[in-house]
Design a protein around this motif. Sequence first.
Motif, PDB file in Angstrom:
ATOM      1  N   SER A   8       0.861  -1.174   0.000  1.00 10.60           N
ATOM      2  CA  SER A   8       0.000   0.000   0.000  1.00 10.60           C
ATOM      3  C   SER A   8       0.896   1.222   0.000  1.00 10.60           C
ATOM      4  O   SER A   8       1.847   1.303   0.792  1.00 10.60           O
ATOM      5  CB  SER A   8      -0.871  -0.033   1.255  1.00 10.60           C
ATOM      6  OG  SER A   8      -1.623   1.147   1.361  1.00 10.60           O
ATOM      7  N   LEU A  10       0.785   5.614  -0.844  1.00  9.91           N
ATOM      8  CA  LEU A  10       0.091   6.824  -1.312  1.00  9.91           C
ATOM      9  C   LEU A  10       0.978   7.639  -2.221  1.00  9.91           C
ATOM     10  O   LEU A  10       0.533   8.157  -3.238  1.00  9.91           O
ATOM     11  CB  LEU A  10      -0.265   7.713  -0.117  1.00  9.91           C
ATOM     12  CG  LEU A  10      -1.578   7.543   0.612  1.00  9.91           C
ATOM     13  CD1 LEU A  10      -1.726   8.683   1.612  1.00  9.91           C
ATOM     14  CD2 LEU A  10      -2.742   7.536  -0.351  1.00  9.91           C
ATOM     15  N   THR A  11       2.240   7.789  -1.826  1.00  7.67           N
ATOM     16  CA  THR A  11       3.131   8.700  -2.554  1.00  7.67           C
ATOM     17  C   THR A  11       4.358   7.968  -3.116  1.00  7.67           C
ATOM     18  O   THR A  11       5.397   8.594  -3.362  1.00  7.67           O
ATOM     19  CB  THR A  11       3.566   9.888  -1.659  1.00  7.67           C
ATOM     20  OG1 THR A  11       4.212   9.392  -0.477  1.00  7.67           O
ATOM     21  CG2 THR A  11       2.376  10.728  -1.234  1.00  7.67           C
ATOM     22  N   ASN A  12       4.204   6.642  -3.269  1.00  6.14           N
ATOM     23  CA  ASN A  12       5.187   5.803  -3.999  1.00  6.14           C
ATOM     24  C   ASN A  12       6.435   5.389  -3.233  1.00  6.14           C
ATOM     25  O   ASN A  12       7.226   4.607  -3.767  1.00  6.14           O
ATOM     26  CB  ASN A  12       5.613   6.453  -5.328  1.00  6.14           C
ATOM     27  CG  ASN A  12       4.520   6.346  -6.357  1.00  6.14           C
ATOM     28  OD1 ASN A  12       3.665   5.449  -6.251  1.00  6.14           O
ATOM     29  ND2 ASN A  12       4.521   7.227  -7.329  1.00  6.14           N
ATOM     30  N   LYS A  15       5.927   1.794  -2.563  1.00  8.96           N
ATOM     31  CA  LYS A  15       5.877   1.084  -3.851  1.00  8.96           C
ATOM     32  C   LYS A  15       7.298   0.772  -4.343  1.00  8.96           C
ATOM     33  O   LYS A  15       7.587  -0.334  -4.800  1.00  8.96           O
ATOM     34  CB  LYS A  15       5.132   1.939  -4.880  1.00  8.96           C
ATOM     35  CG  LYS A  15       4.945   1.240  -6.201  1.00  8.96           C
ATOM     36  CD  LYS A  15       4.153   2.075  -7.168  1.00  8.96           C
ATOM     37  CE  LYS A  15       3.939   1.282  -8.445  1.00  8.96           C
ATOM     38  NZ  LYS A  15       3.602   2.131  -9.565  1.00  8.96           N
ATOM     39  N   TRP A  50       2.662   1.949   4.362  1.00 11.81           N
ATOM     40  CA  TRP A  50       3.132   3.239   4.903  1.00 11.81           C
ATOM     41  C   TRP A  50       2.496   3.417   6.270  1.00 11.81           C
ATOM     42  O   TRP A  50       1.389   2.926   6.530  1.00 11.81           O
ATOM     43  CB  TRP A  50       2.801   4.385   3.953  1.00 11.81           C
ATOM     44  CG  TRP A  50       1.348   4.611   3.662  1.00 11.81           C
ATOM     45  CD1 TRP A  50       0.575   3.919   2.768  1.00 11.81           C
ATOM     46  CD2 TRP A  50       0.490   5.586   4.260  1.00 11.81           C
ATOM     47  NE1 TRP A  50      -0.710   4.401   2.773  1.00 11.81           N
ATOM     48  CE2 TRP A  50      -0.793   5.438   3.677  1.00 11.81           C
ATOM     49  CE3 TRP A  50       0.666   6.586   5.215  1.00 11.81           C
ATOM     50  CZ2 TRP A  50      -1.871   6.237   4.028  1.00 11.81           C
ATOM     51  CZ3 TRP A  50      -0.414   7.391   5.561  1.00 11.81           C
ATOM     52  CH2 TRP A  50      -1.659   7.212   4.971  1.00 11.81           C
ATOM     53  N   LYS A  53      -0.361   7.439  11.378  1.00 12.64           N
ATOM     54  CA  LYS A  53      -0.638   7.675  12.802  1.00 12.64           C
ATOM     55  C   LYS A  53      -0.183   6.505  13.675  1.00 12.64           C
ATOM     56  O   LYS A  53      -0.911   5.995  14.524  1.00 12.64           O
ATOM     57  CB  LYS A  53      -2.112   7.989  13.029  1.00 12.64           C
ATOM     58  CG  LYS A  53      -2.537   9.307  12.386  1.00 12.64           C
ATOM     59  CD  LYS A  53      -4.005   9.569  12.622  1.00 12.64           C
ATOM     60  CE  LYS A  53      -4.829   9.880  11.415  1.00 12.64           C
ATOM     61  NZ  LYS A  53      -4.721   9.135  10.214  1.00 12.64           N
ATOM     62  N   GLY A  54       1.018   6.069  13.427  1.00  8.76           N
ATOM     63  CA  GLY A  54       1.636   5.056  14.278  1.00  8.76           C
ATOM     64  C   GLY A  54       1.213   3.620  14.010  1.00  8.76           C
ATOM     65  O   GLY A  54       1.575   2.715  14.766  1.00  8.76           O
ATOM     66  N   THR A  77       7.469   1.968   5.317  1.00 11.79           N
ATOM     67  CA  THR A  77       8.185   3.237   5.254  1.00 11.79           C
ATOM     68  C   THR A  77       7.466   4.209   6.177  1.00 11.79           C
ATOM     69  O   THR A  77       6.253   4.135   6.379  1.00 11.79           O
ATOM     70  CB  THR A  77       8.259   3.814   3.825  1.00 11.79           C
ATOM     71  OG1 THR A  77       6.957   4.262   3.420  1.00 11.79           O
ATOM     72  CG2 THR A  77       8.772   2.791   2.836  1.00 11.79           C
ATOM     73  N   LEU A  78       8.245   5.119   6.743  1.00 10.45           N
ATOM     74  CA  LEU A  78       7.684   6.063   7.718  1.00 10.45           C
ATOM     75  C   LEU A  78       8.517   7.340   7.739  1.00 10.45           C
ATOM     76  O   LEU A  78       9.673   7.337   7.285  1.00 10.45           O
ATOM     77  CB  LEU A  78       7.583   5.420   9.104  1.00 10.45           C
ATOM     78  CG  LEU A  78       8.822   5.268   9.985  1.00 10.45           C
ATOM     79  CD1 LEU A  78       8.397   4.739  11.349  1.00 10.45           C
ATOM     80  CD2 LEU A  78       9.876   4.361   9.404  1.00 10.45           C
ATOM     81  N   LEU A 119       0.810  17.242   3.337  1.00  5.88           N
ATOM     82  CA  LEU A 119       0.376  16.761   4.663  1.00  5.88           C
ATOM     83  C   LEU A 119       0.911  17.699   5.745  1.00  5.88           C
ATOM     84  O   LEU A 119       0.187  18.062   6.680  1.00  5.88           O
ATOM     85  CB  LEU A 119       0.883  15.343   4.903  1.00  5.88           C
ATOM     86  CG  LEU A 119       0.734  14.856   6.342  1.00  5.88           C
ATOM     87  CD1 LEU A 119      -0.712  14.472   6.635  1.00  5.88           C
ATOM     88  CD2 LEU A 119       1.642  13.700   6.658  1.00  5.88           C
TER      89      LEU A 119
HETATM   90  C1  FMN Z   1      -1.842  10.918   6.859  1.00  4.75           C
HETATM   91  C2  FMN Z   1      -0.413  10.542   7.145  1.00  4.75           C
HETATM   92  C3  FMN Z   1      -0.066  10.082   8.404  1.00  4.75           C
HETATM   93  C4  FMN Z   1       1.260   9.735   8.691  1.00  4.75           C
HETATM   94  N1  FMN Z   1       1.569   9.259   9.940  1.00  4.75           N
HETATM   95  C5  FMN Z   1       2.853   8.941  10.224  1.00  4.75           C
HETATM   96  C6  FMN Z   1       3.198   8.453  11.521  1.00  4.75           C
HETATM   97  O1  FMN Z   1       2.364   8.282  12.404  1.00  4.75           O
HETATM   98  N2  FMN Z   1       4.494   8.170  11.748  1.00  4.75           N
HETATM   99  C7  FMN Z   1       5.486   8.311  10.820  1.00  4.75           C
HETATM  100  O2  FMN Z   1       6.634   8.039  11.124  1.00  4.75           O
HETATM  101  N3  FMN Z   1       5.186   8.739   9.571  1.00  4.75           N
HETATM  102  C8  FMN Z   1       3.896   9.051   9.247  1.00  4.75           C
HETATM  103  N4  FMN Z   1       3.577   9.489   7.986  1.00  4.75           N
HETATM  104  C9  FMN Z   1       4.632   9.529   6.951  1.00  4.75           C
HETATM  105  C10 FMN Z   1       4.517   8.365   5.964  1.00  4.75           C
HETATM  106  O3  FMN Z   1       4.336   7.125   6.636  1.00  4.75           O
HETATM  107  C11 FMN Z   1       5.782   8.261   5.117  1.00  4.75           C
HETATM  108  O4  FMN Z   1       6.021   9.476   4.444  1.00  4.75           O
HETATM  109  C12 FMN Z   1       5.694   7.114   4.116  1.00  4.75           C
HETATM  110  O5  FMN Z   1       6.964   6.881   3.557  1.00  4.75           O
HETATM  111  C13 FMN Z   1       4.696   7.348   2.998  1.00  4.75           C
HETATM  112  O6  FMN Z   1       4.722   6.206   2.169  1.00  4.75           O
HETATM  113  P1  FMN Z   1       4.092   6.152   0.691  1.00  4.75           P
HETATM  114  O7  FMN Z   1       4.873   7.099  -0.175  1.00  4.75           O
HETATM  115  O8  FMN Z   1       4.257   4.739   0.290  1.00  4.75           O
HETATM  116  O9  FMN Z   1       2.654   6.567   0.797  1.00  4.75           O
HETATM  117  C14 FMN Z   1       2.264   9.846   7.693  1.00  4.75           C
HETATM  118  C15 FMN Z   1       1.901  10.300   6.411  1.00  4.75           C
HETATM  119  C16 FMN Z   1       0.590  10.632   6.116  1.00  4.75           C
HETATM  120  C17 FMN Z   1       0.230  11.102   4.722  1.00  4.75           C
END
Ligand code: FMN
Length: 175
Positions: A8, A10-12, A15, A50, A53-54, A77-78, A119
């Motif tokens: 899953s 959202l922003t790759n 992925k 991804w 919120k934890g 990823t986080l 965000l």
């Molecule tokens: C709505 C939202 C909530 C998020 N919550 C957290 C979080 O609780 N902890 C964290 O370390 N990163 C958080 N992030 C950052 C994302 O997990 C991180 O940028 C991730 O690499 C996004 O992956 P993606 O590109 O595959 O979507 C959050 C991002 C978004 C958009």
Amino acid sequence: MKTLVVYSSLTNNTKKVAEAAASAIEGAELRPVSEDPNPNDFDLILVGFWVDKGLPDAATKVYLEKIKGKKAAFFFTLGAYPDSDHADDVRLATEEILKKGGNEILGSFRCQGKVDPALLERMKKMLPPDHPHAQMTEERKARLAEAAKHPNEEDLAKAADFARAARLQALGEKA
Ligand SMILES: Cc1cc2nc3c(=O)[nH]c(=O)nc-3n(C[C@H](O)[C@H](O)[C@H](O)COP(=O)(O)O)c2cc1C
């Protein structure tokens, strides 16, 4: 061994990591969680998500709960540092869900992923000014600047190693 890499993203960020993991296992199927692949069609399942919120993002949480009695591994990823307590809490929460389904967990991997600037802007507007996520401290600035460099080539190489190790473990061999 039929292997699924389901992700899953959202922003790759996730992925990219999923692609690196899948390319390390010959014949692995790479599918977004939105396609809802049937876990029972596979012997080994690598789930990528991804952090929201934890926790694993909502779509992944639903998917994780559908995996029963499988060999499984996961990656995420986080925005936070991969060696943070926050990242450990995500790992523990995910293990908890997979354990409930009677799955055998063959490891996990995580790396930072750049946080969508939209965000950050939304948080600033929506949250009370004294909320930690509404403020740009030096520590937070540094963490976000580091996240913006990920996933990088090293992360992708580590993700590939993680996938190979999970497969070997699933086959009952040592990595
Ligand atoms: C709505 C939202 C909530 C998020 N919550 C957290 C979080 O609780 N902890 C964290 O370390 N990163 C958080 N992030 C950052 C994302 O997990 C991180 O940028 C991730 O690499 C996004 O992956 P993606 O590109 O595959 O979507 C959050 C991002 C978004 C958009």
